[in-house]
Design an enzyme around this catalytic site. Structure first.
Site, PDB file in Angstrom:
ATOM      1  N   HIS A 180     -10.229  16.509  11.819  1.00  0.00           N
ATOM      2  CA  HIS A 180     -10.283  15.610  12.968  1.00  0.00           C
ATOM      3  C   HIS A 180      -8.946  14.931  13.218  1.00  0.00           C
ATOM      4  O   HIS A 180      -8.213  14.624  12.275  1.00  0.00           O
ATOM      5  CB  HIS A 180     -11.384  14.557  12.782  1.00  0.00           C
ATOM      6  CG  HIS A 180     -11.224  13.672  11.576  1.00  0.00           C
ATOM      7  ND1 HIS A 180     -10.539  12.479  11.622  1.00  0.00           N
ATOM      8  CD2 HIS A 180     -11.663  13.791  10.301  1.00  0.00           C
ATOM      9  CE1 HIS A 180     -10.589  11.906  10.430  1.00  0.00           C
ATOM     10  NE2 HIS A 180     -11.251  12.679   9.602  1.00  0.00           N
ATOM     11  N   ASP A 195      -8.903  12.110  15.157  1.00  0.00           N
ATOM     12  CA  ASP A 195      -9.151  10.698  15.418  1.00  0.00           C
ATOM     13  C   ASP A 195      -8.989   9.873  14.136  1.00  0.00           C
ATOM     14  O   ASP A 195      -9.078  10.399  13.022  1.00  0.00           O
ATOM     15  CB  ASP A 195     -10.539  10.457  16.035  1.00  0.00           C
ATOM     16  CG  ASP A 195     -11.686  10.935  15.149  1.00  0.00           C
ATOM     17  OD1 ASP A 195     -11.556  12.018  14.546  1.00  0.00           O
ATOM     18  OD2 ASP A 195     -12.707  10.222  15.051  1.00  0.00           O
ATOM     19  N   ASP A 238      -6.136  10.013   6.160  1.00  0.00           N
ATOM     20  CA  ASP A 238      -7.397  10.471   6.768  1.00  0.00           C
ATOM     21  C   ASP A 238      -7.184  10.724   8.248  1.00  0.00           C
ATOM     22  O   ASP A 238      -7.428   9.850   9.050  1.00  0.00           O
ATOM     23  CB  ASP A 238      -8.489   9.418   6.537  1.00  0.00           C
ATOM     24  CG  ASP A 238      -9.867   9.888   6.965  1.00  0.00           C
ATOM     25  OD1 ASP A 238     -10.010  11.058   7.302  1.00  0.00           O
ATOM     26  OD2 ASP A 238     -10.786   9.057   6.964  1.00  0.00           O
ATOM     27  N   GLU A 283     -14.809  12.354  14.758  1.00  0.00           N
ATOM     28  CA  GLU A 283     -15.450  12.503  13.451  1.00  0.00           C
ATOM     29  C   GLU A 283     -15.829  11.133  12.923  1.00  0.00           C
ATOM     30  O   GLU A 283     -16.840  10.959  12.256  1.00  0.00           O
ATOM     31  CB  GLU A 283     -14.510  13.194  12.468  1.00  0.00           C
ATOM     32  CG  GLU A 283     -15.179  13.659  11.168  1.00  0.00           C
ATOM     33  CD  GLU A 283     -15.221  12.602  10.068  1.00  0.00           C
ATOM     34  OE1 GLU A 283     -15.975  12.759   9.114  1.00  0.00           O
ATOM     35  OE2 GLU A 283     -14.483  11.595  10.166  1.00  0.00           O
ATOM     36  N   GLU A 284     -15.010  10.136  13.231  1.00  0.00           N
ATOM     37  CA  GLU A 284     -15.233   8.786  12.700  1.00  0.00           C
ATOM     38  C   GLU A 284     -16.284   8.023  13.514  1.00  0.00           C
ATOM     39  O   GLU A 284     -16.758   6.983  13.080  1.00  0.00           O
ATOM     40  CB  GLU A 284     -13.913   7.997  12.688  1.00  0.00           C
ATOM     41  CG  GLU A 284     -12.772   8.668  11.906  1.00  0.00           C
ATOM     42  CD  GLU A 284     -12.943   8.582  10.393  1.00  0.00           C
ATOM     43  OE1 GLU A 284     -13.990   8.095   9.938  1.00  0.00           O
ATOM     44  OE2 GLU A 284     -12.018   9.007   9.682  1.00  0.00           O
ATOM     45  N   GLU A 315     -10.534  16.733   4.651  1.00  0.00           N
ATOM     46  CA  GLU A 315     -10.826  15.335   4.305  1.00  0.00           C
ATOM     47  C   GLU A 315     -10.114  14.953   2.999  1.00  0.00           C
ATOM     48  O   GLU A 315     -10.007  15.765   2.088  1.00  0.00           O
ATOM     49  CB  GLU A 315     -12.336  15.127   4.129  1.00  0.00           C
ATOM     50  CG  GLU A 315     -13.135  15.134   5.414  1.00  0.00           C
ATOM     51  CD  GLU A 315     -12.788  14.006   6.364  1.00  0.00           C
ATOM     52  OE1 GLU A 315     -12.186  13.005   5.920  1.00  0.00           O
ATOM     53  OE2 GLU A 315     -13.091  14.145   7.552  1.00  0.00           O
ATOM     54  N   HIS A 332      -9.039   4.212   5.683  1.00  0.00           N
ATOM     55  CA  HIS A 332      -9.733   3.180   6.474  1.00  0.00           C
ATOM     56  C   HIS A 332      -9.233   1.764   6.151  1.00  0.00           C
ATOM     57  O   HIS A 332      -9.814   0.789   6.639  1.00  0.00           O
ATOM     58  CB  HIS A 332     -11.265   3.250   6.283  1.00  0.00           C
ATOM     59  CG  HIS A 332     -11.876   4.523   6.810  1.00  0.00           C
ATOM     60  ND1 HIS A 332     -13.160   4.598   7.252  1.00  0.00           N
ATOM     61  CD2 HIS A 332     -11.367   5.768   6.968  1.00  0.00           C
ATOM     62  CE1 HIS A 332     -13.439   5.841   7.653  1.00  0.00           C
ATOM     63  NE2 HIS A 332     -12.356   6.559   7.485  1.00  0.00           N
TER      64      HIS A 332
END
Ligand SMILES: [Zn+2]
Length: 387
Positions: free
Chosen positions: A70, A72, A103, A138-139, A167, A353
């Site tokens: 991903h 995003d 990530d 994805e998030e 990931e 994150h």
């Protein structure tokens, strides 16, 4: 710095400088497409509902190997806590800082550079089909992301045989942990019904808190399963309980409860629902329950593919890898159930994150080299000498 490391670094920086907060791709897929096109990839954008998706293929026929991931990123959080602006990639003390560094923009860059190396070194291109499945959601809810693309591919009869999701799986050093599956995730939203009234007239009320309390204690104490070789035991957490009419002398008429299960492959979501419903009913709790499934557990069994990945990690990094199914859910849940052998393999996940997200510069080259080794082993043509 090696040429390979430099190329991964430059592409990662280019991607981090795009503020692609879910579901905004912010041009990341265009950057990647520009690198894949000259290699001969057939590029298809499958965009919908504000989400951008790329399905890119090189070669025809099977077997199909795919890199998935991903573009995003999650929001930055408090910007003043960042030591450098989250969308200005910055090198400091041996780390590359920026939102998405771990990530998973470094993984995307490493995949692309590994693919360039692989194509440059193979005269006839991949055996079978080499593919990319990338999304910008994805998030978030992911409704129009990997799930939708998989629906489209399945309707065309396209099957992905083997897959690496980029990931951030690693714990301390690159490749020390790969994920071979994930637990399932099941949500419960429950309303317990009672009868509101004055505290001084207990015979006229039905207190939902009193009704629930013993049932809740029993429910929380359940050992759902023992787990398995591949999965830790199922766990349940109550995440919200609220009730109250706002006054000390009023019994509330309703109680709200939220809970989430992370479940192994030893039981199904139906098992959990049935046992929960029975337990509350046995306690005389009157309730309505709404269940929603975020994903079923999936697992790639230990075999030729996981051994191959382990070998590639050992060759490049000098250490083996641990197979794990822990962590949250990932888009692997939409790909693996179609019968794909799938692993998640990416950089160290210590800062994902968080503010000041970063990746160690020493991870860039090993990650690209591991991906390259996998490409050679999975998509390489047997060497028959000069022809
Ligand atoms: Zn991710």
């Amino acid at each position: 710095m090696s040429d390979l490391e430099y190329r991964v670094l430059e592409l990662t920086r280019e991607l981090i400088s795009r503020p692609s907060v879910t579901p905004d791709d912010a041009g990341c897929l265009d950057i990647i497409s520009k690198r894949l096109r000259p290699l001969g990839f057939n590029l298809e954008r499958i965009d919908a509902g504000g989400t951008s998706n790329l399905w890119a293929t090189l070669g025809t026929g099977g077997p199909v190997f795919a890199f998935a991931g991903h573009t995003d990123v999650v929001p930055t959080g408090p910007i003043e806590e960042w030591e450098s602006p989250p969308f200005e990639p910055t090198i400091r003390d041996g780390y590359l800082y920026g939102r998405g560094a771990a990530d998973m923009k470094t993984s995307l860059a490493a995949m692309v550079v590994a693919t360039e190396e692989f194509i440059a070194g193979s005269r006839k291109g991949p055996a079978g089909t080499l593919a990319y499945l990338l999304t910008s959601d994805e998030e978030g809810p992911g409704t129009y992301g990997t799930k939708m693309v998989m629906d489209v591919l399945t309707s065309r009869g396209m099957h992905i045989d083997r897959c690496i999701v980029g990931e951030p799986s690693s714990s301390i050093r690159t490749g020390d942990v790969i994920r071979t599956g994930r637990r399932g995730s099941l949500n419960l939203s429950m309303t317990v019904h009672g009868i509101q009234g004055h505290v001084a007239y207990p015979e006229q009320v039905e207190n939902p808190i009193h009704r629930l309390a013993p049932a809740l204690a029993e429910w929380c104490a359940i050992r759902w399963d023992e787990g398995s070789e591949d999965f830790p035991p199922t766990s349940m957490q109550v995440t919200h309980v609220s009730a109250g009419a706002g006054a000390v002398n009023v019994v509330p008429g309703e109680l709200r409860l939220l809970a989430n299960f992370r479940f192994s492959n030893c039981l199904s979501e139906e098992d959990i629902q049935r046992r929960t419903n029975e337990l509350f009913a046995n306690h005389g709790v009157r309730f309505t329950a709404q269940w929603s499934l975020s994903g079923r557990p999936f697992l790639t069994r230990r075999g030729a593919y996981t051994h191959l990945i382990n070998d590639c990690v050992s060759r490049v990094c000098g250490h083996g890898t641990e197979f794990s199914t822990s962590g949250g859910t990932s888009d692997g849940r939409f790909i693996a159930p179609t019968g794909t052998e799938l692993v998640e393999l990416g950089p160290v996940n210590a800062t994902i994150h968080k503010v000041n997200e970063r990746v160690a510069l020493t991870e860039l080259e090993p990650l690209a080299r591991v991906y390259l080794e996998v490409l050679r082993d999975v998509c390489g043509r047997p060497d028959r000498g000069p022809d």
